[in-house]
Design an enzyme around this catalytic site. Structure first.
Site, PDB file in Angstrom:
ATOM      1  N   SER A 150       0.829  -1.203   0.000  1.00 32.86           N
ATOM      2  CA  SER A 150       0.000   0.000   0.000  1.00 32.86           C
ATOM      3  C   SER A 150       0.863   1.252   0.000  1.00 32.86           C
ATOM      4  O   SER A 150       2.038   1.220   0.373  1.00 32.86           O
ATOM      5  CB  SER A 150      -0.917   0.019   1.221  1.00 32.86           C
ATOM      6  OG  SER A 150      -0.238   0.533   2.359  1.00 32.86           O
ATOM      7  N   ASP A 151       0.279   2.354  -0.406  1.00 38.64           N
ATOM      8  CA  ASP A 151       0.938   3.634  -0.201  1.00 38.64           C
ATOM      9  C   ASP A 151       0.773   4.030   1.265  1.00 38.64           C
ATOM     10  O   ASP A 151       0.072   3.369   2.033  1.00 38.64           O
ATOM     11  CB  ASP A 151       0.352   4.693  -1.137  1.00 38.64           C
ATOM     12  CG  ASP A 151       1.379   5.740  -1.531  1.00 38.64           C
ATOM     13  OD1 ASP A 151       2.235   6.078  -0.694  1.00 38.64           O
ATOM     14  OD2 ASP A 151       1.332   6.220  -2.675  1.00 38.64           O
ATOM     15  N   PHE A 152       1.396   5.116   1.645  1.00 41.52           N
ATOM     16  CA  PHE A 152       1.494   5.555   3.039  1.00 41.52           C
ATOM     17  C   PHE A 152       0.100   5.766   3.639  1.00 41.52           C
ATOM     18  O   PHE A 152      -0.632   6.672   3.236  1.00 41.52           O
ATOM     19  CB  PHE A 152       2.305   6.844   3.100  1.00 41.52           C
ATOM     20  CG  PHE A 152       2.810   7.218   4.453  1.00 41.52           C
ATOM     21  CD1 PHE A 152       4.064   6.808   4.876  1.00 41.52           C
ATOM     22  CD2 PHE A 152       2.045   7.994   5.312  1.00 41.52           C
ATOM     23  CE1 PHE A 152       4.556   7.175   6.115  1.00 41.52           C
ATOM     24  CE2 PHE A 152       2.522   8.360   6.560  1.00 41.52           C
ATOM     25  CZ  PHE A 152       3.787   7.946   6.969  1.00 41.52           C
ATOM     26  N   ASP A 153      -0.277   4.910   4.582  1.00 42.61           N
ATOM     27  CA  ASP A 153      -1.568   4.985   5.284  1.00 42.61           C
ATOM     28  C   ASP A 153      -2.769   4.817   4.360  1.00 42.61           C
ATOM     29  O   ASP A 153      -3.897   5.138   4.739  1.00 42.61           O
ATOM     30  CB  ASP A 153      -1.710   6.302   6.050  1.00 42.61           C
ATOM     31  CG  ASP A 153      -0.873   6.347   7.322  1.00 42.61           C
ATOM     32  OD1 ASP A 153      -0.416   5.278   7.767  1.00 42.61           O
ATOM     33  OD2 ASP A 153      -0.685   7.441   7.865  1.00 42.61           O
TER      34      ASP A 153
END
Length: 738
Positions: free
Chosen positions: A281-284
């Protein structure tokens, strides 16, 4: 001819190719070892293996010692990354199963040596340059223990307002595909088993470059045709090159966030492209599914992401908190969790971490914080190849090194940090050669160099104008170094305007009024609308964010030690009102006609760009002969040979980038007016002539038909060869029925 990458139909032959690449991750010996480890892991350890946490997590060290973490993203400026990775890996070796950690971060355009930003590298039109640059980045990063980079960003971008256009290869899927494959080979090398290679990540899957209004994190709405024709090809190229990881875009795509988008992550990425590596995933981005409004809790967000195919969660730690409970409640089959863990463990074996957890921890590469001379030299040469000469009226460039005086003016003239560009890993501003320093080193000892900042990037104050004008009046020639700073480009830094920020243009106007010859050096991360410069300044050089050796490289080009050869990988508009603007547009039913009001046009501006895709001047002149074809009637299984002679008609040696475009006159669907199919860099000394031959087969002419199937249709084609996308040098042929 350069091979077509990523744009062919996904037929049987292409599928077999992709399948052979995916075996890279399914070695039977490794698979047996992975299953053995998996059988020993608890639910909590499995969930932790799918988590990446940063140093900001309060329980980071404890989780590592408990074997409940897959990796940590510790590549941050100001940190001793080598020390950090060794310390964290030592803690991992105290865990029950002693599973090594992955260490990852944004190694985008250099690690300790700052290289030009990716958009600049694309301007070189030299994929091998990208491969070599990213290979050096991998050597430096792995020496500090970093085994995984969140790069390359291979989003096609046709809206220069979007800040992250600086991280990609521009507007064209063909050029973008070549650069994507080259970056994968640069980071990952021939084998991840080498201690000097690292896993790469293709991001952001997919369509992120088409965010509405050019505003970062905004929504994407896109027809499937555009998705498949424009935005998917670089990802297909990266998968075929053996990319280890893919990062989904953290935007909503046609209403469904990509992090929870089964169609994109499963049907297309896993099944069609046959990708078998890690989806991270991307950040958060997983927990942000709540903000998107598709999940009512973090647990539901985790369930949606895991079922969609997101193997690892970056930063939030939510997988560790919720996945064991979701499995126990029967909401996620444990087999789904196990498959994700297998991918992560497999990659750790491929990277050799189980053989030696500390193999990526050799801080001796850069001793006493001094960059290797060979890396500095490479950074300088690379930067020179990325610059694009936009204007050179009356051959104002190159400048003489023996001028009596030169005024160097502008907010980018004596800056270090802002030559590095955004997200420059551990590259240090104090290592950067400024433009002013580069010019002073290049000129003769008796040349007087006068410096005046003039203004700042984002101010209305004219307090420095008087000094700048005085410097210009006392000089033989003026070099104005202007553009954007780091905070105006990159993630989260979109712009509504494409003009020079602040009052820089007013400063240029004041200096031009002195009557002294002016050369504008642009330092920026996106196309800018510099109409006034084009109309009033005789010399304009686009240098992007050139990196550690930027000042020396700019001086090399300004004074003629290097003849610029860069070409624009993205269109420069006249106004933000033209955006999105790109060369491969459809013709429409009413193409522009200056004598007909009811054709596609603006009432206040030409349709045409300020500078077109593929454009770039040289200090010499090139002539390209009329296009010659080996046949005007191409049989179905034959190869078309397209030949031109390229002549250096000027007085300097130089490189021309010969570009080939095609257009099918009548097809099943409306097609772009032209599409880049091949290009070749050609070095010629004055008077030299070289014949260049491109080879096309029917596969290079494939289109996505009205049934969304890739196929080649018989018919009449135009083939165009020239020095930019505005090429008019063409010939026609007919592809005969089989």
């Amino acid at each position: 001819m350069l091979a077509m990458v990523g744009c062919q139909p996904s037929g049987k032959q292409e599928s077999k190719t992709a399948q052979s690449e995916s075996r890279y991750f399914t070695n039977p010996v490794i698979a047996h070892k992975v299953d053995s480890i998996l059988s020993l892991m608890t639910l909590e350890e499995k969930a932790g293996e799918l988590c990446i946490l940063g140093a900001d997590h309060p329980n980071l060290k404890q989780l590592i010692k408990e074997g409940k973490l897959g990796g940590t993203n510790g590549v941050l400026p100001g940190r001793n990354v080598g020390q950090y990775t060794r310390q964290m890996q030592t803690l991992a070796m105290q865990s029950r199963l002693k599973i090594p950690l992955l260490f990852m971060g944004d190694v985008i355009h250099g690690f300790q040596t700052g290289f030009p930003v990716p958009l600049a590298l694309a301007a070189s039109w030299d994929p091998d340059l990208t491969r070599k640059t990213d290979s050096i980045s991998a050597v430096e990063a792995t020496a500090s223990g970093v085994s995984w980079t969140f790069n390359p960003m291979i989003d096609i971008a046709r809206d220069p307002r979007w800040g992250r256009i600086v991280e990609g290869a521009g507007e064209d899927p063909y050029l973008g595909s070549l650069m994507a494959a080259a970056a994968v080979k640069g980071y990952q090398g021939e084998s991840l088993a080498s201690s000097h290679t690292m896993m790469a990540t293709a991001k952001h899957f997919v369509g992120y470059g088409a965010v509405q209004a050019g505003r970062d994190y905004n929504t994407v709405n896109m027809p499937e045709r555009e998705l498949r024709e424009v935005y998917l090809p670089p990802f297909e190229a990266a998968v075929k090159a053996g990319i280890g990881a893919v990062m989904p875009a953290f935007v909503a795509f046609n209403g469904v966030p990509v992090t929870a988008n089964h169609f994109l992550l499963q049907d297309i990425l896993r099944k069609e492209l046959d990708f078998n590596g890690i989806v991270v995933s991307d950040f958060d981005a997983v927990t942000e599914l709540q903000e998107h409004g598709v999940a009512s809790s973090a647990a539901q967000a985790d369930e949606l992401a895991m079922k969609a195919g997101v193997d690892m969660d970056l930063h939030s730690g939510s997988y560790l908190e919720n996945l064991p409970k979701l499995v126990k409640e029967g909401k996620i089959p444990e087999s789904v969790l196990d498959n994700a863990v297998r991918k992560v463990l497999t990659m750790k074996f491929k990277l050799g971490l189980f053989d030696n957890p500390f193999r990526y921890s050799d801080s001796t590469l850069v001793a006493n914080n001094v960059l290797p001379a060979s890396h500095r030299e490479a950074a300088r040469k690379v930067a020179c190849k990325t610059f694009v000469l936009l204007k050179n009226e009356k051959n104002i460039l190159p400048l003489s090194k023996k001028l009596q005086s030169i005024a160097v003016i502008g907010p980018a003239a004596d800056t270090q940090d802002n030559l590095l560009g955004p997200v420059h890993a551990l590259a240090r501003p104090e290592d950067v050669v400024t433009v002013l320093q580069g010019i002073k080193k290049a000129v003769s000892p008796w040349t007087k160099v006068i410096y005046a900042k003039g203004t700042d990037y984002n101010t209305s104050s004219e307090s420095g104008f008087q000094e700048a004008v005085r410097a210009a009046r006392n000089a033989d020639v003026v070099v104005m170094v202007i553009g954007e700073n780091n905070s105006m480009c990159g993630e989260g830094d979109s712009r509504a305007s494409l003009h020079l920020p602040g009052n820089q243009l007013d400063l240029v106007k004041a200096v031009v009024k002195t009557g002294k010859p002016v050369v504008a050096v642009l330092v920026n991360g996106r196309p800018l609308a510099v109409n006034w410069l084009n109309d009033h300044v005789p010399g304009i050089l686009e240098t992007w964010f050139p990196g550690t050796e930027g000042g020396n490289a700019i001086a090399d080009v300004l004074f003629g030690d290097y003849n610029p050869s860069g070409k624009l990988p993205v269109t420069f508009p006249r106004s933000v009102g033209q955006v999105p603007i790109f060369y491969s547009h459809l013709n429409t039913g009413r193409p522009f006609n200056p004598n007909d009001k009811y054709t596609t046009r603006y009432v206040d501006m030409p349709n045409t760009p300020l500078y077109p895709f593929g454009y770039g001047l040289s200090y010499t002149n090139f002539s390209i002969s009329p296009v010659k074809l080996n046949t005007q009637n191409l049989n179905w299984n034959d190869t078309l040979k397209v030949s031109v002679s390229v002549i250096n008609t000027g007085e300097r040696a130089g490189t021309e980038v010969v570009q080939l475009y095609t257009h099918q006159q009548v097809a099943d669907v409306s097609l772009p007016v032209k599409q880049l199919r091949a290009f070749q860099r050609v070095w010629l000394v004055p008077g030299e002539v070289k014949e260049i031959t491109f080879r096309l087969t029917r596969k290079d002419l494939a289109i996505l038909d009205k049934d969304m199937k890739w196929k080649t249709e018989p018919g009449t084609f135009d083939v165009m060869v020239g020095s930019s996308s505005e090429v008019t040098n063409s010939a026609g042929f007919t592809l005969k029925k089989p």
